[in-house]
Every structure is written in structure tokens, then in C-alpha cells.
Scaffold this motif. Structure first.
Motif: not given
Length: 307
Positions: A41, A44, A99, A103, A276
Motif C-alpha cells: 500500500w 493510496g 490499508d 485493498a 479507520a
């Protein structure tokens, strides 16, 4: 020692899993597109390589005291022995932690579970153009393994897997929802690296906590005071009512509300906390009934490494 063997693609041969591995998910798509993670990651996003072919997604649960690396390393060695070249591998922090986990493609709970602070990942490619991704995480008292195979050279390259006889897999039980005591929360954080902040109540349709103090926040504040170098991530979760985008925004807003409460009421340093929102992407149980949806609406605390 008797081991559980699962047949992989015609190119990959067989992969031997540890004794006691219980098969969970077996999701076969005859022809599909699939994004292969080939980087962490960053900025973004996760760098991906697109593949097309037959996609087979399987997961296992392995009970016992093995660490994530003890499960991951032999599987990685077998994949390399079968002629696959590793494209990318990382552990939780290198990958991008929370993240990266959200993803990339992960089979939903209860067939796969990922501890944001304890997982290992790799992607690999064969000379024939087939791909494999491997994700291993220790969650609670078990390790979970996810293997995804993508056959690009031939739509039928991945055969139906065969599994040796194994013990019957017991049905997952719903987690307890009573407020943690100081000792309960501390032991869960130390043993698993994360815990549900039980008993939190938000005003209907709101991101405002219904009261100022909760037992679980009392316990967390006590833990943070005793561990002055410890950092935490607060993660909000919702049920599946509504669309993903607004649910993700709502879950993040609620985790931020908990963070503010910890700062303003309990005096926890804001620089030691992150927030988050996962929306409905990581349920603990079914969303098909009211009781399950209530369990899935929660805020969790996840231990982060010190800076």
C-alpha cells in the motif's frame, strides 16, 4: 506424520498443509479477471497486475500454537519448489497493515480472518503464466490460510481440488458481547493483538456516543496508561444495511468519535491513536438476522507497533 494435501493446478502439483488443517472455503470461478497484488500500500493504492483465467479461492483454518511464519514459510518453499517465482512478499507492516488488507481480495469471515498486526502475504508467477497468492494470518487461537490460483494459459488449467479425509469443522460460535473487564481486554490485546470494544452505544443514525464513559474504554485507557509506548488503531464496522461507501464513512466517523472520547475524557494522547472504517467488509457473524447485525456493528482496537 499424516498431513493434509490439496491438489493445486496441473503446473503447481500438490501443496502440503500442516496436520489438522480444516478446509473452509472453496470458490471456483471458471473464467474471471483478478488483480494480483505486486507491491505494498503506497500513495493510496496497492500496485496490481491484472490476470484473466480460472480463479480458485480456497481457505483453511489451522488450530494450534504455530506462529504465522511457521505456517507461511513451508508453504512459500513449496510454491517456489514448484517453479513459481515470487513477485512480491511482505508482512503486515511492510504490506501496509489495515490499508493493504482491505485493498486486496480476502474471502469474507468466517471462512477467512486477518489480524491487521499479524499476517504474511506473497504473490508468485509460473513460467506458464499462472499466478498464486498466499495469505496467512494468526487470528485468536488459530492460523488462517488463503490460497488463490489464477490460470491464465488455459481456462481449464486449475483442476477441482481433492482433500484428504479430515475432522468435521465445527460451526463458528457468535462472539460474546458483554463489556470487557480490564484484565479481559488486556489479555485479548496481548494474545490476539486486537479486541472488540464491547458495550459502546451510538445514538440512532448518529456518530455520537450515547454516554461519556464505558467499561471497555475504561479498560483501554488503563491499558494505554500502563503501556506508554503503545499505539492503537480504532476500526469501525457496520452491518450490511445500505451501500458500502456510506457505511465505510459511517464506520470511520464512529471510530473517530471513540478516539475523541479517549482523548477528551480519558486523556489518551491523540498521537498514539489512528482511526479507520471498514464498513461491512469484515463481519464477525451473519448479517441475515437482527442479532447478527448488532454484533457486526462495533468498534475494534488493534495494536500498532511503536514508532
Amino acid at each position: 506424520m499424516i498431513a493434509l494435501c490439496a491438489a493445486l493446478s496441473a503446473h503447481a502439483g500438490e501443496l502440503e498443509l500442516p496436520l489438522g488443517a480444516n478446509a473452509l472455503a472453496n470458490r471456483d470461478m471458471p473464467f474471471a479477471r483478478y488483480d494480483i497484488p505486486v507491491g505494498p500500500w503506497r500513495d493510496g493504492a496497492v500496485a496490481m497486475e491484472l490476470a484473466e483465467g480460472r480463479v480458485l479461492r480456497r481457505t483453511w483454518r489451522i488450530n494450534g500454537g504455530q506462529t504465522t511464519l511457521q505456517v507461511f514459510d513451508p508453504l512459500r518453499s513449496q510454491i517456489e519448489t514448484q517453479g513459481y517465482e515470487v513477485l512480491f512478499q511482505c508482512h503486515d507492516v511492510e504490506c501496509g497493515g489495515f490499508d493493504f488488507r482491505f485493498a486486496v481480495d480476502v474471502v469474507p469471515a468466517p471462512d477467512m480472518a486477518v489480524d491487521f498486526g499479524d499476517y504474511l502475504f506473497l504473490s508468485a508467477k509460473s513460467a506458464a503464466g499462472d499466478f498464486i497468492t498466499l495469505l496467512v494470518s494468526r487470528f485468536g487461537r488459530a492460523n488462517f490460510v488463503q490460497l488463490v490460483e489464477i490460470g491464465t494459459g488455459d481456462a481449464n488449467v486449475i483442476v477441482t481440488p481433492t482433500v484428504a479425509p479430515q475432522a468435521e469443522v465445527s460451526q463458528p460460535t457468535r462472539p460474546q458481547t458483554q463489556a470487557d473487564t480490564d484484565q479481559d481486554l488486556t489479555s485479548r490485546l496481548i494474545s490476539a493483538g486486537h479486541a472488540v470494544l464491547a458495550g459502546l452505544e451510538f445514538q440512532s443514525g448518529s456518530t455520537t456516543l450515547a454516554q461519556e464513559r464505558y467499561e471497555s474504554l475504561d479498560a483501554l485507557a488503563t491499558f494505554m496508561e500502563a503501556q506508554p509506548e503503545q499505539r492503537i488503531l480504532l476500526v469501525g464496522h457496520t452491518d450490511t444495511v445500505g451501500n458500502l461507501a456510506p457505511n465505510t464513512a459511517l464506520s470511520r466517523a464512529r471510530s473517530e468519535a471513540v478516539m475523541r472520547q479517549l482523548q477528551q475524557v480519558y486523556g489518551v494522547d491523540r498521537n498514539r491513536m489512528e482511526a479507520a472504517g471498514a464498513g461491512y467488509m469484515a463481519p464477525l457473524t451473519t448479517n441475515q438476522d437482527a442479532a447478527g447485525r448488532e454484533i457486526n456493528r462495533r468498534v475494534e482496537v488493534v495494536l500498532l507497533p511503536p514508532k
